[in-house]
Scaffold this active site. Structure first.
Site, short mmCIF file in Angstrom:
data_model
loop_
_atom_site.label_atom_id
_atom_site.label_comp_id
_atom_site.label_asym_id
_atom_site.label_seq_id
_atom_site.Cartn_x
_atom_site.Cartn_y
_atom_site.Cartn_z
N GLU A 76 0.82 -1.21 0.00
CA GLU A 76 0.00 0.00 0.00
C GLU A 76 0.86 1.26 0.00
O GLU A 76 0.56 2.24 -0.67
CB GLU A 76 -0.89 -0.02 1.24
CG GLU A 76 -2.06 0.95 1.16
CD GLU A 76 -3.02 0.70 2.31
OE1 GLU A 76 -3.45 -0.45 2.47
OE2 GLU A 76 -3.32 1.65 3.03
N ASP A 77 1.93 1.23 0.74
CA ASP A 77 2.66 2.47 1.00
C ASP A 77 4.08 2.54 0.46
O ASP A 77 4.77 3.53 0.70
CB ASP A 77 2.69 2.75 2.50
CG ASP A 77 1.28 3.01 3.04
OD1 ASP A 77 0.49 3.61 2.30
OD2 ASP A 77 0.98 2.60 4.17
#
Ligand code: MN
Length: 717
Positions: A76-77
Site C-alpha cells: 500500500e505504501d
C-alpha cells in the site's frame, strides 16, 4: 518502541530456526521498503509494522502471519509490488498482504465509496484466509492507539468504522479481548462528549467500588474454599463502552446501571461452575431475570459462562460470571486460539468452526451486491451483537438479533416458510408476523400456499437474510409480471397496426430495437420485460418506425374477440375486486389506471382480465367487445405503486424539465421515464411516466405542475 528482538524472543520458544530466519528476513525487507517514511505521529513507519507483528505474536499466530504483519503495508505504501513480494516470501505471505491492502487510489470513485470498497475487499479476502482479519485487527488497534495525530474528521471515520464493522467481527469470532480493546479505543473518538460523561460518572465511584468489590470477592472466595471448589476470582468496573451500550439499549440513566461492578470466577470444571452458582445463589439473593446460562446455551460465537446478578446485605449489586479455564480462554481469544495448537491442521478445524461458517455465509449473501456501501450496511445490521433466543415448538433454539420479528424467525427456519408465512403463534397465541420477538418465546409460523410476499414485508423484516430473500422474490415476481404485461403491449401494438412479424424476422427486429434503445435483448422475453417495465416505449417515434418494416396482414378476427363464455359469465355476477398480485389481472398499458379512479375490467381471450380506466380511449370508442366489459372497484387494501403518464406542453426553455422533476420529487412521486420534444424555439412538450401511490397523489402532482408558469397544459395519457 517494540524491537524485532522482542518479537523474536516471544517466538523463539515455539518457532524453529528457519522460521525465525523468515521473520528476520521479513523485518529487513520491511525496513528497506519503508526506509525514510515517517508516520503522522513522527515515529518511523517501521515502528507501526513492528507493533502489528508484535500483537500477532502475542495472539500466538504462526510465522506466516507474523511475517505478513511485518510486511502488511509494503504494497500500500511503498514501491514494492505483489510479484516482488511473492518472489521473496512465497504465495502465502503475498496473499495475506494483498488481502489487507486497500484498493488503489486510481479507481474512479468518491473517497467514501472507495473506503467502503476497501473494507468490502478485506472482508471478502478474510473469508478465504482468516489470518487476513487478524492482521487487519492488529493494524487497526495500533492505528487507534496513534489516532491522536490524525485530523479530527479522519479520527471519527476510522473510529466509527471500527465500532460498526471490526469490533463486531472480532466479537463474532469470539475474540473478546481484541473486541474490548477496539471498542474502548474507538469509543473515545466516536462520541468524546459521551465518553467524558461516563468517565465523570464512573470516576468518583471507583474508590468506593474498589472497596466493595474487594469485600465481596473475599466473601465469595471464603465460600468456595469452605466447599472445596477451586476458584480464581477477579473483578473490574464495567468498561465505558459497555456502559454506553447498556444506556443506549435500555434507554436508562447512569444511576440505573446497577451492575457497574462485575466479578469473574474461574473454576476447573463445568460441574463446579454450577456448584459455585448454587452456593452463591444460596448465600445472596439474585435477580432472576438477569440469570443467563450460556453453558447450556452457548452464544453463536461459542461463548460459554454463567451470568448472574446478586444483591448483597448492603443492597449493592454485582454481576458474576462463572466459567472454566477453557471457556475463559475461548472467550478471550476465540477463533484465534486455533493457531496456538501448531500440530493441528488449522484448515480442517476451521472448516468445522461454526463461527467462520457463519461469517462466510453472511459475506456470501452480499458478495453479489454491487454497491459496496449497501454491502457494509447489510453487514452492519447482521453484526449486531445483541441476541435473543427463541424456540421452535419442538424446542430447537433459534438465535436472532435483538429486534427480529416473527417474519425474521420464519425466514431463519427456511426460505420457503418465510415466503409463505401468513401468521404466527407466539407462546400458543395468535400473533402478527410483525411481532418483535423476545428471549424465551416459542414461535410457530403458519403458512398458506398462496400467500404472497409483499413489498411492505421489507418494513417488518429486520435480518438481512429475510430482507435479501424478500427482495429477490419481489424482483423475480416483477420480472415475470413485466414479461406478461410486455407481451400484451406487444400484441396490442401489432394488432392495432394490423401487422404480424414473421418468426424468421425476429432476430433482426430485436437487434434493431436493441440498437435504438441500448437495451440488451437476447430474445423476445427480454423485449417483453423491457416493454412491461416501461423501459422501452413503443409510442416513441423512433421505435414506431420499426413497424413499417413489418409485413401487413389482413386484419383477421382480433384476438380479443375469442370470447371465453365461462369467464364472461362470471363477470356478470357483479363487481370484482382487484388484487394486484393475482396473475390473471393486469393494468391496461394504454391508460395505466391508478388506484382510486373509476375502472372497468375487460376479459381478454383466455388470458384473464385487463383493467382499464373508464376514461380510456379504447373503452370509449375502441373496437372492444361490449359483452366482455364489466364494472370493477379497487380493492382498498391494495398497496403498491401505479404508473401515470402525463403529457405537458409549455414554453421550452432550458431547465423546465428540472423544475418539473423537482416538483414531482417534492411530492414523493417517482419519475420512471421522461421524454422532452422540441417543436420550435418556444414550444415543446414533456412526456412523463410516473410512479405514484393513488389517483389523489397524481392529482396533487398535476395541480402543482400547473402552477409552473412555463407550463400551459397538463394532460393524462
Ligand atoms: Mn498498517
Amino acid at each position: 518502541m517494540i524491537r524485532i528482538d522482542d518479537i523474536l524472543d516471544k517466538a523463539s520458544g515455539s518457532f524453529s530456526e528457519s522460521e525465525i530466519n523468515l521473520l528476520k528476513k521479513a523485518y529487513v525487507f520491511a525496513a528497506q521498503a519503508h526506509q525514510g517514511q515517517v508516520r503522522r505521529s513522527g515515529e518511523p513507519y517501521l515502528s507501526h509494522s513492528l507493533e502489528v507483528a508484535n500483537m500477532l505474536a502475542d495472539m500466538g499466530m504462526d510465522k506466516t502471519t507474523i511475517a505478513a504483519g511485518l510486511l502488511h503495508d509494503v504494497l500500500e505504501d511503498t514501491r514494492v509490488t505483489a510479484p516482488e513480494l511473492q518472489k521473496a516470501f512465497g504465495k502465502e505471505v503475498a496473499h495475506l498482504v494483498e488481502g489487507v491492502t486497500k484498493l488503489s487510489r486510481v479507481q474512479e470513485s468518491s473517497p467514501e465509496t472507495r473506503q467502503a470498497e476497501s473494507v468490502r475487499k478485506i472482508i471478502i479476502a478474510m473469508t478465504d484466509d482468516l489470518r487476513v482479519i487478524f492482521i487487519k485487527l492488529a493494524d487497526r488497534i495500533h492505528n487507534l492507539q496513534t489516532l491522536k495525530s490524525l485530523p479530527q474528521s479522519k479520527q471519527k471515520k476510522i473510529a466509527k468504522e471500527t465500532l460498526d464493522i471490526y469490533a463486531p467481527i472480532a466479537n463474532r469470532l469470539g475474540m473478546g479481548r481484541i473486541k474490548a480493546e477496539l471498542e474502548d479505543l474507538a469509543f473515545q473518538y466516536v462520541d468524546s462528549d459521551y465518553y467524558e460523561k461516563i468517565e465523570s460518572f464512573v470516576q468518583p465511584k471507583r474508590k468506593e467500588s474498589d472497596v466493595d468489590l474487594k469485600k465481596i470477592k473475599r466473601a465469595i472466595a471464603r465460600e468456595m474454599k469452605d466447599n472445596n471448589i477451586p476458584a480464581e476470582i477477579s473483578f473490574r468496573i464495567k468498561r465505558p463502552y459497555s456502559i454506553y451500550k447498556k444506556l443506549q439499549r435500555q434507554k436508562i440513566e447512569f444511576t440505573q446501571v446497577y451492575d457497574l461492578m462485575a466479578l469473574r470466577l474461574i473454576t476447573d470444571s463445568v460441574k463446579n461452575c454450577y456448584a459455585a452458582l448454587g452456593m452463591i445463589h444460596q448465600k445472596w439473593p439474585h435477580l432472576p431475570h438477569r440469570f443467563r446460562d450460556f453453558i447450556a446455551m452457548p452464544k453463536p460465537n461459542l461463548y460459554q459462562a454463567l451470568h448472574t446478578t446478586i444483591i448483597t446485605e448492603q443492597k449493592k449489586m454485582f454481576e458474576i460470571q462463572i466459567r472454566t479455564r477453557d471457556m475463559h480462554d475461548l472467550a478471550e481469544n476465540g477463533i484465534a486460539a486455533h493457531w496456538k495448537y501448531k500440530e493441528a491442521d488449522q484448515q480442517a478445524i476451521l472448516k468445522e468452526d461454526q463461527r467462520i461458517i457463519w461469517l462466510r455465509e453472511l459475506v456470501d449473501l452480499y458478495k453479489e451486491q454491487k454497491n459496496p456501501r449497501e454491502f457494509l450496511q447489510s453487514l452492519k445490521t447482521d453484526l449486531i451483537p445483541e441476541e435473543i433466543y427463541v424456540f421452535t415448538p419442538k424446542g430447537q433454539v433459534i438465535t436472532l438479533p435483538l429486534g427480529a420479528s416473527a417474519l425474521d424467525f420464519a425466514y431463519c427456519i427456511h426460505t420457503e416458510i418465510g415466503l409463505h408465512a401468513s401468521g404466527a403463534k407466539i407462546n400458543n397465541r395468535h400473533a402478527s408476523l410483525k411481532t418483535i420477538l423476545k428471549t424465551g418465546d416459542i414461535v410457530e409460523i403458519l403458512t398458506t400456499a398462496d400467500i404472497h410476499t409483499e413489498r411492505t414485508w421489507l418494513n417488518i423484516a429486520f435480518t438481512s437474510r429475510a430482507r435479501h430473500h424478500i427482495t429477490r422474490w419481489l424482483n423475480q415476481q416483477r420480472k415475470s409480471r413485466d414479461v406478461t404485461i410486455g407481451k400484451q403491449i406487444w400484441k396490442e401494438a401489432l394488432s392495432s397496426r394490423g401487422q404480424a412479424i414473421p418468426r424468421q424476422k425476429i432476430p433482426a427486429l430485436l437487434s434493431k430495437i436493441s440498437r435504438l434503445t441500448n437495451a440488451p435483448l437476447q430474445g423476445m422475453d427480454d423485449l417483453f420485460g423491457f416493454l412491461g417495465s416501461g423501459k422501452i416505449d413503443l409510442t416513441n417515434k423512433r421505435l414506431d418506425k420499426i413497424f413499417s418494416s413489418g409485413e401487413s396482414v389482413s386484419r383477421g378476427k382480433p384476438l380479443l374477440e375469442k370470447v371465453v363464455s365461462s369467464v364472461a359469465q362470471k363477470s356478470k355476477s357483479g363487481q370484482i375486486k382487484l388484487a394486484s398480485e393475482k396473475g390473471n389481472m393486469k393494468l391496461g398499458k394504454c391508460c395505466s389506471p391508478i388506484k382510486g379512479e373509476p375502472i372497468v375490467g375487460y376479459m381478454t381471450g383466455g388470458k384473464g382480465i385487463t383493467i382499464h380506466a373508464q376514461r380510456c380511449r379504447y373503452i370509449r370508442n375502441g373496437p372492444l367487445d361490449r359483452h366482455r366489459l364489466f364494472d370493477m372497484t379497487w380493492d382498498q387494501s391494495l398497496k403498491g405503486h401505479f404508473r401515470g403518464k402525463l403529457l405537458m406542453r409549455g414554453k421550452n426553455y432550458p431547465g423546465l424539465l428540472a423544475k418539473v422533476t423537482a416538483v414531482i420529487a417534492e411530492l414523493g412521486g417517482n419519475i420512471i421515464k421522461a421524454n422532452v420534444e422540441t417543436f420550435t424555439d418556444q414550444e415543446g412538450q414533456i412526456r412523463l411516466i410516473l410512479e405514484i401511490k393513488n389517483i389523489g397523489h397524481l392529482q396533487s402532482i398535476i395541480s402543482r405542475l400547473l402552477q409552473i408558469k412555463e407550463i400551459t397544459s397538463v394532460e393524462r395519457l
